[in-house]
Write a protein that holds these residues in place. Structure first.
Motif, short mmCIF file in Angstrom:
data_model
loop_
_atom_site.label_atom_id
_atom_site.label_comp_id
_atom_site.label_asym_id
_atom_site.label_seq_id
_atom_site.Cartn_x
_atom_site.Cartn_y
_atom_site.Cartn_z
N TYR A 59 0.83 -1.20 0.00
CA TYR A 59 0.00 0.00 0.00
C TYR A 59 0.88 1.26 0.00
O TYR A 59 1.98 1.26 0.55
CB TYR A 59 -0.89 0.05 1.25
CG TYR A 59 -1.98 -0.99 1.24
CD1 TYR A 59 -3.18 -0.76 0.57
CD2 TYR A 59 -1.82 -2.20 1.91
CE1 TYR A 59 -4.19 -1.70 0.57
CE2 TYR A 59 -2.82 -3.16 1.91
CZ TYR A 59 -4.01 -2.91 1.23
OH TYR A 59 -4.99 -3.84 1.23
N ARG A 60 0.37 2.31 -0.59
CA ARG A 60 1.04 3.61 -0.53
C ARG A 60 0.60 4.29 0.76
O ARG A 60 -0.59 4.47 1.00
CB ARG A 60 0.68 4.46 -1.75
CG ARG A 60 1.36 5.83 -1.77
CD ARG A 60 1.03 6.56 -3.07
NE ARG A 60 -0.41 6.73 -3.25
CZ ARG A 60 -1.11 7.73 -2.72
NH1 ARG A 60 -0.50 8.65 -1.99
NH2 ARG A 60 -2.41 7.82 -2.94
N VAL A 61 1.54 4.64 1.60
CA VAL A 61 1.23 5.17 2.93
C VAL A 61 1.51 6.66 2.98
O VAL A 61 2.58 7.12 2.56
CB VAL A 61 2.06 4.45 4.02
CG1 VAL A 61 1.78 5.07 5.39
CG2 VAL A 61 1.74 2.97 4.04
N PHE A 62 0.55 7.41 3.49
CA PHE A 62 0.76 8.82 3.81
C PHE A 62 0.38 8.98 5.27
O PHE A 62 -0.77 8.81 5.66
CB PHE A 62 -0.10 9.73 2.93
CG PHE A 62 0.19 11.19 3.14
CD1 PHE A 62 1.33 11.77 2.59
CD2 PHE A 62 -0.67 11.99 3.89
CE1 PHE A 62 1.60 13.13 2.80
CE2 PHE A 62 -0.40 13.33 4.10
CZ PHE A 62 0.74 13.91 3.55
N HIS A 63 1.37 9.28 6.09
CA HIS A 63 1.21 9.24 7.55
C HIS A 63 1.30 10.65 8.12
O HIS A 63 2.28 11.37 7.88
CB HIS A 63 2.32 8.36 8.14
CG HIS A 63 2.31 8.27 9.64
ND1 HIS A 63 3.42 7.92 10.37
CD2 HIS A 63 1.32 8.50 10.55
CE1 HIS A 63 3.12 7.93 11.66
NE2 HIS A 63 1.86 8.28 11.78
N VAL A 64 0.30 11.04 8.88
CA VAL A 64 0.28 12.34 9.55
C VAL A 64 0.29 12.11 11.06
O VAL A 64 -0.51 11.32 11.56
CB VAL A 64 -0.98 13.16 9.16
CG1 VAL A 64 -0.98 14.49 9.92
CG2 VAL A 64 -1.03 13.39 7.67
N MET A 65 1.18 12.77 11.75
CA MET A 65 1.22 12.71 13.22
C MET A 65 1.18 14.13 13.75
O MET A 65 2.04 14.94 13.42
CB MET A 65 2.47 11.99 13.71
CG MET A 65 2.54 11.88 15.23
SD MET A 65 3.86 10.80 15.81
CE MET A 65 5.30 11.79 15.38
N ASN A 66 0.16 14.43 14.56
CA ASN A 66 0.01 15.81 15.04
C ASN A 66 0.80 16.04 16.31
O ASN A 66 1.00 15.14 17.12
CB ASN A 66 -1.46 16.13 15.27
CG ASN A 66 -2.07 15.26 16.34
OD1 ASN A 66 -2.14 14.04 16.18
ND2 ASN A 66 -2.51 15.86 17.43
N ILE A 67 1.25 17.26 16.47
CA ILE A 67 1.89 17.71 17.71
C ILE A 67 0.91 18.61 18.44
O ILE A 67 0.57 19.70 17.97
CB ILE A 67 3.20 18.47 17.44
CG1 ILE A 67 4.21 17.56 16.72
CG2 ILE A 67 3.78 19.02 18.74
CD1 ILE A 67 4.76 16.44 17.56
#
Length: 402
Positions: free
Chosen positions: A3-11
């Motif tokens: 899978y193509r992964v686009f990962h967002v992690m918020n601060i």
């Protein structure tokens, strides 16, 4: 898995606790949070976590939150009261489905301003909070104030992942109220389901109890490294348990993880230095490699995956590494390289050059003939070229000198 992964992690750099502690320390909240963010990212990288594609900060995303709040007001899901804006949970029919709350528990018209509250007290929650004296404040159509904790995540998810995305993660302690509130405001805003899968990790305990400085069972990564443990051992310790299983961290357990990493590294060094024999079980090795990944693809069943990895070592040792064909040894090494693409805890040395291997074999022959003078001279020559030779009952293995 392809899978193509686009990962967002918020601060989260503004919430009730941050404001309280920054005021207590007499420090601007931005300066206060920056030092924790820097420490977090340093440790994050030390244990080889993959950096996310996006790392948005809540404060800089406030302009994206205001139109969402305005739309919720216009749609009748939110209302203004005394300079603050609240989400009316009685207007959202799906409220409680993630946390399995009984709708009869909802206290219609009751409001809560804090970012967290008890599970048995579901009430209207703040989307925008009126600023109190001395607190950080931002301009908005609703008056000076700041966003509620829950709307921060909705705004960042919407901006960077769109109206719907596949996976939302978090700890089990966030199911209620945070994720329940996030679902309500996101779906009320978009008009449809926004998250396909909610993935929650279980609690971490230390020495059988909740981690606490007062109990003396509080550890940082720096504490563990100071005890002589490697980041790889710490990483392996935590990823070797299923994410939905409570982990009881102990120093003894970390020691066991360190031993496992060391033993696998020694196994790989031996496999890479062997000349190769006549027994070929490459097909079985490939089957066990596939079992490792099939387990991971089944809700990240890491226990079954690591068991499949261990089966390769057991099978190789049962046959004897020196008896395995070069084709099988290569299959073993290739399998562990793929495993390490996920685990990222093992060390791989470069393939032993043929001339180095020839010197080592010549030394072994001299030793078998009891020509110890020649054997010692060849050992020194190998050391001069950066290799250490270690003897075993039926042969030797080579490794780069540390």
């Amino acid at each position: 898995a392809g899978y193509r992964v686009f990962h967002v992690m918020n601060i989260t750099d503004i919430d009730d606790k941050i404001i309280k502690r920054s005021l207590e320390s007499g420090t601007d909240f931005r300066e206060f949070t920056k030092k924790f963010e820097e420490r977090f990212l340093k440790d994050f990288k030390a244990v080889k976590c993959t950096m996310p594609d996006m790392l948005p900060h809540a404060v800089t995303e406030i302009p994206a939150m205001i139109p969402i709040i305005e739309k919720l007001i216009n749609r009748g899901y939110a209302y203004e009261k005394d300079g603050s804006v609240y989400f009316d949970i009685s207007k959202f029919r799906g409220y409680g489905r993630l946390s399995k709350l009984d709708r009869r528990e909802i206290r219609s018209g009751a409001r809560v301003d804090v970012d967290s509250y008890e599970k048995d007290d579901p009430t209207d929650f703040a989307l925008w909070k009126r600023s109190r004296e001395g607190e950080p404040a931002f301009d908005s159509p609703f008056g000076a104030g700041r966003p509620g904790w829950h709307i921060e995540c909705t705004a960042m998810g919407y901006r960077y992942l769109g109206e719907s995305f596949d996976i939302h993660t978090g700890g089990v302690d966030l199911i209620f109220p945070h994720h329940e509130n996030e679902i309500a405001q996101s779906e009320a805003f978009c008009g449809h389901k926004t998250v396909n899968y909610w993935v929650h990790t279980e609690h971490l305990f230390a020495d059988g109890k909740k981690m606490s400085k007062s109990l003396g069972n509080f550890y940082t990564l720096g504490d563990l490294l100071a005890k002589g443990f490697s980041p790889q051992a710490v990483r392996y310790c935590f990823i070797s348990a299923h994410y939905r299983t409570q982990i009881n961290f102990t120093v003894e357990g970390l020691s066991a993880a360190a031993n496992t990493v060391s033993n696998v590294n020694n196994f790989l060094k031996r496999a890479m230095s062997e000349k190769g024999g006549g027994t070929d079980i490459a097909y079985e090795v490939i089957e066990m490699k596939n079992a490792f990944f099939n387990a991971l693809f089944n809700d990240i069943n890491i226990s079954a995956a690591l068991a499949a990895m261990s089966e390769i070592i057991i099978a190789a040792n049962k046959t004897g590494l020196g008896n395995l064909s070069r084709n099988t040894l290569d299959a073993v090494i290739d399998a562990f390289r793929e495993f390490n693409g996920v685990l990222d805890v093992f060390e791989f040395e470069e393939k032993i050059p043929s001339e180095i291997l020839a010197l080592a074999e010549k030394r072994w022959e001299a030793k078998m003939k009891k020509d110890f003078t020649a054997a010692d001279a060849l050992r020194k020559e190998l050391a001069g070229k950066g290799y250490t030779v270690e003897d075993k009952a039926d042969g030797f293995y080579l490794r780069r000198s540390s």
